[in-house]
Design a protein around this motif. Structure first.
Motif, PDB file in Angstrom:
ATOM      1  N   ARG A 131      37.374  82.511  57.376  1.00  0.00           N
ATOM      2  CA  ARG A 131      38.389  81.393  57.653  1.00  0.00           C
ATOM      3  C   ARG A 131      38.100  80.984  58.933  1.00  0.00           C
ATOM      4  O   ARG A 131      39.056  81.322  59.819  1.00  0.00           O
ATOM      5  CB  ARG A 131      39.449  81.854  57.229  1.00  0.00           C
ATOM      6  N   PRO A 132      37.337  80.189  59.491  1.00  0.00           N
ATOM      7  CA  PRO A 132      37.168  79.787  60.930  1.00  0.00           C
ATOM      8  C   PRO A 132      38.548  79.088  61.400  1.00  0.00           C
ATOM      9  O   PRO A 132      39.373  78.401  60.884  1.00  0.00           O
ATOM     10  CB  PRO A 132      36.160  78.753  60.936  1.00  0.00           C
ATOM     11  N   PHE A 133      39.142  79.695  62.558  1.00  0.00           N
ATOM     12  CA  PHE A 133      40.484  79.432  62.919  1.00  0.00           C
ATOM     13  C   PHE A 133      41.587  79.509  62.280  1.00  0.00           C
ATOM     14  O   PHE A 133      42.629  78.847  62.024  1.00  0.00           O
ATOM     15  CB  PHE A 133      40.388  77.770  63.618  1.00  0.00           C
ATOM     16  N   GLY A 134      41.345  80.308  61.048  1.00  0.00           N
ATOM     17  CA  GLY A 134      42.593  80.626  60.003  1.00  0.00           C
ATOM     18  C   GLY A 134      42.504  79.455  58.892  1.00  0.00           C
ATOM     19  O   GLY A 134      43.716  79.377  58.245  1.00  0.00           O
ATOM     20  N   ALA A 135      41.464  78.587  58.722  1.00  0.00           N
ATOM     21  CA  ALA A 135      41.405  77.871  57.687  1.00  0.00           C
ATOM     22  C   ALA A 135      41.988  78.434  56.496  1.00  0.00           C
ATOM     23  O   ALA A 135      41.604  79.246  55.904  1.00  0.00           O
ATOM     24  CB  ALA A 135      40.159  77.223  57.558  1.00  0.00           C
ATOM     25  N   ALA A 136      42.667  77.637  55.492  1.00  0.00           N
ATOM     26  CA  ALA A 136      43.175  78.045  54.120  1.00  0.00           C
ATOM     27  C   ALA A 136      42.028  78.381  53.291  1.00  0.00           C
ATOM     28  O   ALA A 136      42.112  79.299  52.544  1.00  0.00           O
ATOM     29  CB  ALA A 136      44.060  76.875  53.485  1.00  0.00           C
ATOM     30  N   LYS A 137      41.032  77.719  53.253  1.00  0.00           N
ATOM     31  CA  LYS A 137      40.042  77.959  52.286  1.00  0.00           C
ATOM     32  C   LYS A 137      38.784  78.843  52.990  1.00  0.00           C
ATOM     33  O   LYS A 137      38.150  78.050  54.156  1.00  0.00           O
ATOM     34  CB  LYS A 137      39.450  76.543  51.658  1.00  0.00           C
ATOM     35  N   PRO A 138      38.099  79.903  52.517  1.00  0.00           N
ATOM     36  CA  PRO A 138      37.234  80.541  53.192  1.00  0.00           C
ATOM     37  C   PRO A 138      35.869  79.693  52.847  1.00  0.00           C
ATOM     38  O   PRO A 138      35.816  78.815  51.971  1.00  0.00           O
ATOM     39  CB  PRO A 138      37.054  81.970  52.243  1.00  0.00           C
ATOM     40  N   THR A 139      34.901  79.893  53.575  1.00  0.00           N
ATOM     41  CA  THR A 139      33.712  79.364  53.687  1.00  0.00           C
ATOM     42  C   THR A 139      32.582  80.307  54.153  1.00  0.00           C
ATOM     43  O   THR A 139      32.787  81.398  54.612  1.00  0.00           O
ATOM     44  CB  THR A 139      33.752  77.964  54.560  1.00  0.00           C
ATOM     45  N   ILE A 191      39.765  86.009  59.082  1.00  0.00           N
ATOM     46  CA  ILE A 191      40.026  84.917  60.164  1.00  0.00           C
ATOM     47  C   ILE A 191      38.812  85.166  60.865  1.00  0.00           C
ATOM     48  O   ILE A 191      38.629  85.985  61.674  1.00  0.00           O
ATOM     49  CB  ILE A 191      41.043  84.714  61.005  1.00  0.00           C
ATOM     50  N   ALA A 192      37.923  83.934  61.303  1.00  0.00           N
ATOM     51  CA  ALA A 192      36.972  83.892  62.287  1.00  0.00           C
ATOM     52  C   ALA A 192      37.521  83.176  63.573  1.00  0.00           C
ATOM     53  O   ALA A 192      37.926  82.065  63.488  1.00  0.00           O
ATOM     54  CB  ALA A 192      35.506  83.176  61.884  1.00  0.00           C
ATOM     55  N   LEU A 193      37.546  83.748  64.757  1.00  0.00           N
ATOM     56  CA  LEU A 193      37.785  83.217  65.919  1.00  0.00           C
ATOM     57  C   LEU A 193      36.780  83.379  67.043  1.00  0.00           C
ATOM     58  O   LEU A 193      36.220  84.034  66.828  1.00  0.00           O
ATOM     59  CB  LEU A 193      39.024  83.845  66.455  1.00  0.00           C
ATOM     60  N   PRO A 194      36.691  82.102  67.828  1.00  0.00           N
ATOM     61  CA  PRO A 194      35.892  82.270  69.137  1.00  0.00           C
ATOM     62  C   PRO A 194      35.977  83.593  69.784  1.00  0.00           C
ATOM     63  O   PRO A 194      37.149  84.060  70.050  1.00  0.00           O
ATOM     64  CB  PRO A 194      36.190  81.051  69.918  1.00  0.00           C
ATOM     65  N   SER A 195      34.876  84.410  70.299  1.00  0.00           N
ATOM     66  CA  SER A 195      34.996  85.366  71.103  1.00  0.00           C
ATOM     67  C   SER A 195      35.611  84.918  72.324  1.00  0.00           C
ATOM     68  O   SER A 195      35.612  83.814  72.779  1.00  0.00           O
ATOM     69  CB  SER A 195      33.724  86.103  71.236  1.00  0.00           C
ATOM     70  N   LEU A 196      36.109  86.023  72.999  1.00  0.00           N
ATOM     71  CA  LEU A 196      36.889  85.610  74.228  1.00  0.00           C
ATOM     72  C   LEU A 196      36.074  85.834  75.774  1.00  0.00           C
ATOM     73  O   LEU A 196      35.005  86.533  75.580  1.00  0.00           O
ATOM     74  CB  LEU A 196      38.187  86.684  74.314  1.00  0.00           C
ATOM     75  N   VAL A 197      36.499  85.211  76.635  1.00  0.00           N
ATOM     76  CA  VAL A 197      36.010  85.397  78.146  1.00  0.00           C
ATOM     77  C   VAL A 197      37.042  85.926  79.091  1.00  0.00           C
ATOM     78  O   VAL A 197      37.891  85.331  79.169  1.00  0.00           O
ATOM     79  CB  VAL A 197      35.317  83.973  78.325  1.00  0.00           C
ATOM     80  N   VAL A 222      39.101  88.968  62.358  1.00  0.00           N
ATOM     81  CA  VAL A 222      40.371  89.864  62.124  1.00  0.00           C
ATOM     82  C   VAL A 222      41.096  89.427  60.780  1.00  0.00           C
ATOM     83  O   VAL A 222      40.948  88.280  60.284  1.00  0.00           O
ATOM     84  CB  VAL A 222      41.271  89.465  63.256  1.00  0.00           C
ATOM     85  N   ARG A 223      41.954  90.473  60.497  1.00  0.00           N
ATOM     86  CA  ARG A 223      42.678  90.294  59.469  1.00  0.00           C
ATOM     87  C   ARG A 223      44.012  89.351  59.773  1.00  0.00           C
ATOM     88  O   ARG A 223      44.482  89.903  60.626  1.00  0.00           O
ATOM     89  CB  ARG A 223      43.236  91.688  58.593  1.00  0.00           C
ATOM     90  N   MET A 231      48.225  90.676  67.689  1.00  0.00           N
ATOM     91  CA  MET A 231      46.740  91.203  68.385  1.00  0.00           C
ATOM     92  C   MET A 231      46.224  92.292  67.292  1.00  0.00           C
ATOM     93  O   MET A 231      45.922  93.451  67.482  1.00  0.00           O
ATOM     94  CB  MET A 231      47.097  91.989  69.592  1.00  0.00           C
ATOM     95  N   PRO A 232      45.793  91.886  66.068  1.00  0.00           N
ATOM     96  CA  PRO A 232      45.263  92.873  65.132  1.00  0.00           C
ATOM     97  C   PRO A 232      43.873  93.344  65.475  1.00  0.00           C
ATOM     98  O   PRO A 232      43.242  92.784  66.390  1.00  0.00           O
ATOM     99  CB  PRO A 232      44.931  91.965  63.789  1.00  0.00           C
ATOM    100  N   ARG A 233      43.509  94.469  64.876  1.00  0.00           N
ATOM    101  CA  ARG A 233      42.342  95.127  65.227  1.00  0.00           C
ATOM    102  C   ARG A 233      41.005  94.274  65.118  1.00  0.00           C
ATOM    103  O   ARG A 233      41.036  93.403  64.095  1.00  0.00           O
ATOM    104  CB  ARG A 233      42.152  96.322  64.317  1.00  0.00           C
ATOM    105  N   ARG A 234      40.028  94.132  65.830  1.00  0.00           N
ATOM    106  CA  ARG A 234      38.916  93.388  65.903  1.00  0.00           C
ATOM    107  C   ARG A 234      37.821  93.931  64.828  1.00  0.00           C
ATOM    108  O   ARG A 234      37.328  95.003  65.090  1.00  0.00           O
ATOM    109  CB  ARG A 234      38.124  93.225  67.028  1.00  0.00           C
TER     110      ARG A 234
END
Length: 442
Positions: free
Chosen positions: A59-67, A94-100, A409-410, A421-424
Motif C-alpha cells: 500500500r504505497p503511502f498507506g493507500a486503502a487498496k493494496p497493489t 504500507i510502502a513508504l519512501p526510504s529515508l535520507v 511497515v505495518r 515508528m513501527p519496525r521496518r
C-alpha cells in the motif's frame, strides 16, 4: 566530481580507498544531473540492474487498496511485470519512501561498543578535546564502528547519507578513510556522500587546511566542511576563502557547520552567499544547523531566504529544539532545499542517538508541536524527499522511473507511522531487499 589520486606508484590503503570513493560516491551535482542508468551505476547498483521483481500486495503511502509494485532494473516500472518475474509478498504492509540522513557523523560513534562515560563540557573546544581522547581510547577502527552504525541505519530504512568525518592533525585522514571503506562495503545498500569536516577549526589548528586539500586532491571526499568561521575559528574571511578555494580547485561541494547565532551567524551566512555567487557554486553548497535563522523576523528571514534560493544553497537541521529547528515551510517558499539529519550518534558529545531517520521525523514533529495529519506527513517528507534534494538524489516517490528505494511497515496510515515508528519489516534499495525484520542483510 572526484579528482584522480595525486600520483601513480605503489598501491596503498589510501589510494585504494580513493578508487573506491570514485566508484561509490555520488556527488550532489552528479546525482542531480545523471541519467537514470548512469545514476544507478554511480550509486553502486550495477550488480542488480537486470533484476525484475514484483512486490505484491503493498500500500504505497498507506493507500486503502493494496497493489503490486513492479520494479525493473532497480526502478519502479509503470508497466506490467514480465513473465517469470521474482515475487516478494508484502502482506498488505504500507510502502513508504526510504529515508535520507542529510547530516550524520559516523566516524565519531561508539555504536556497538562498550559504554562511554562523558565528562562535563560547555564549549566546542571542550567537546573537541573529548573527541580526541575517545578516538585514542577506541580499540575498534573507524571502519568497523562506522560500518556498524551505517548498516544499522540501512536496517531502519535509510537509503542515503551525508557523512561528516573529522579531519585534523590529531587524526590525519583516518576518519575519512574509515568512512570511505564502510561506504564501499555498503555500496549495494546505501548512497553515501562524505564531507571532510574540520571539527578542530580550519585556521585555529595548523595543518588542517593541508589535510582538507589532500582529502579533496586524492578523491576521498565529496565535500569540504567548515565550522563557525567567527565564533570558533575567529577568522571569517580566511576560513571561507580556504574552504571555498579548495572546493573550487577540486570540483567538490561545501557543507559548513554554523552554530553561531545572531549577527555572527548572519555575517557568516552573507559571506557564504557571496562566495557561492562569486565562484559559481550554486547548487553545490550546504549550511548545516544554521542556528542564526530561527530567531529572525519574518522580513529578515525572507531576505536571506531569497539569497539562499537564488544561489541554491541547501540547509540541514537536526531538530534539536523548538527554538533551534529551521523554519522549513517558510524556507521552502523561497525554493530553499532543507534536509533532516541525525547528527552525532553515541559519541563524546552525547550518549543519545540511533541513526533512525523515522525516529528523527518523529522528533521533528515533537519539537515543532505538530498535530495535524498534513503536518505529520510533512515531517516524513523532510526526512525523505528533503534529504534527497540536499544530496541531489531522485525522489523515491513510487512514480514510474523512480528509484525502488522503500520500506515496508505495518500500520494504518503515514501520520500514524510517524507517531508509532513501527519496525521496518523490509527495506528495499534499488529493488533489492537489503534488510528484513529490522536486521541488515550483509
Amino acid at each position: 566530481m572526484h579528482s584522480s589520486p595525486s600520483a601513480p606508484g605503489a598501491l596503498s590503503r589510501r589510494t585504494m580507498l580513493a578508487g573506491a570513493a570514485a566508484l561509490a560516491g555520488a556527488t550532489a551535482t552528479a546525482a542531480a544531473t545523471a541519467a537514470p542508468a548512469q545514476a544507478a551505476t554511480a550509486s553502486g547498483r550495477a550488480d542488480h540492474r537486470s533484476r525484475t521483481v514484483v512486490f505484491r500486495n503493498v500500500r504505497p503511502f498507506g493507500a486503502a487498496k493494496p497493489t503490486d509494485l513492479v520494479v525493473v532494473d532497480g526502478r519502479v516500472s509503470g508497466g506490467p511485470a514480465p513473465h517469470g518475474a521474482k515475487v516478494v509478498e508484502g502482506g498488505g504492509r504500507i510502502a513508504l519512501p526510504s529515508l535520507v540522513d542529510a547530516h550524520i557523523h559516523p566516524d565519531k560513534t561508539t555504536w556497538g561498543g562498550s559504554w562511554v562515560s562523558r565528562r562535563p563540557a560547555s564549549t566546542i573546544a571542550d567537546y573537541v578535546a573529548q573527541d580526541v581522547d575517545l578516538f585514542r581510547a577506541q580499540t575498534r577502527p573507524v571502519v568497523e564502528r562506522a560500518y556498524g552504525l551505517m548498516s544499522h541505519a540501512v536496517a531502519r530504512g535509510t537509503r542515503g547519507m551525508r557523512a561528516h568525518a573529522d579531519v585534523a592533525p590529531a587524526y590525519g585522514l583516518a576518519g575519512v578513510e574509515g568512512v570511505a571503506e564502510a561506504r564501499e562495503r555498503l555500496r549495494h545498500a546505501l548512497d553515501v556522500q562524505i564531507v571532510a569536516f574540520p571539527q578542530h577549526g580550519v585556521i585555529r589548528t595548523p595543518g588542517t587546511a593541508a589535510l582538507l586539500e589532500q582529502a579533496a586532491r586524492e578523491g576521498l571526499i565529496d565535500m569540504i566542511g567548515g565550522i563557525d568561521p567567527i565564533g570558533f575559528d575567529k577568522a571569517l574571511d580566511e576560513q571561507l576563502d580556504t574552504v571555498f578555494g579548495i572546493a573550487d580547485r577540486h570540483g567538490v561541494g561545501v557543507d559548513i557547520h554554523l552554530h553561531d547565532r545572531g549577527e555572527k551567524g548572519m555575517q557568516a551566512m552573507r559571506g557564504i552567499v557571496e562566495r557561492t555567487r562569486a565562484l559559481s557554486l550554486a547548487g553545490k553548497v550546504t549550511v548545516s544547523h544554521v542556528f542564526c535563522l530561527p530567531g529572525l523576523t519574518d522580513s529578515e528571514l525572507g531576505s536571506i531566504a531569497t539569497d539562499l534560493g537564488e544561489q541554491d544553497i541547501a540547509l540541514t537541521t537536526v531538530a534539536p529544539s523548538d527554538s533551534l529547528v529551521l523554519p522549513i515551510a517558510r524556507l521552502r517558499e523561497h525554493g530553499v532545499r532543507v534536509g533532516l539529519g541525525s547528527d552525532g550518534v553515541r559519541d563524546s558529545w552525547s550518549p543519545f542517538g540511533d541513526a533512525d531517520m523515522m525516529h528523527r521525523a518523529h522528533i521533528l514533529g515533537w519539537v515543532t508541536d505538530v498535530r495535524l495529519d498534513d503536518e505529520l506527513n510533512e515531517c516524513y517528507r523532510v526526512a525523505t524527499h528533503g534529504g534527497a534534494d540536499v544530496m541531489g538524489l531522485a525522489h523515491a516517490d513510487f512514480e514510474a522511473g523512480a528509484p525502488a528505494d522503500f520500506v515496508l511497515v505495518r500500520g494504518e496510515c503515514l501520520p500514524q507511522v510517524v507517531v508509532d515508528m513501527p519496525r521496518r519489516d523490509m527495506v528495499v534499495h534499488g529493488g533489492v531487499v537489503v534488510a528484513r525484520d529490522g536486521e541488515f542483510l550483509a
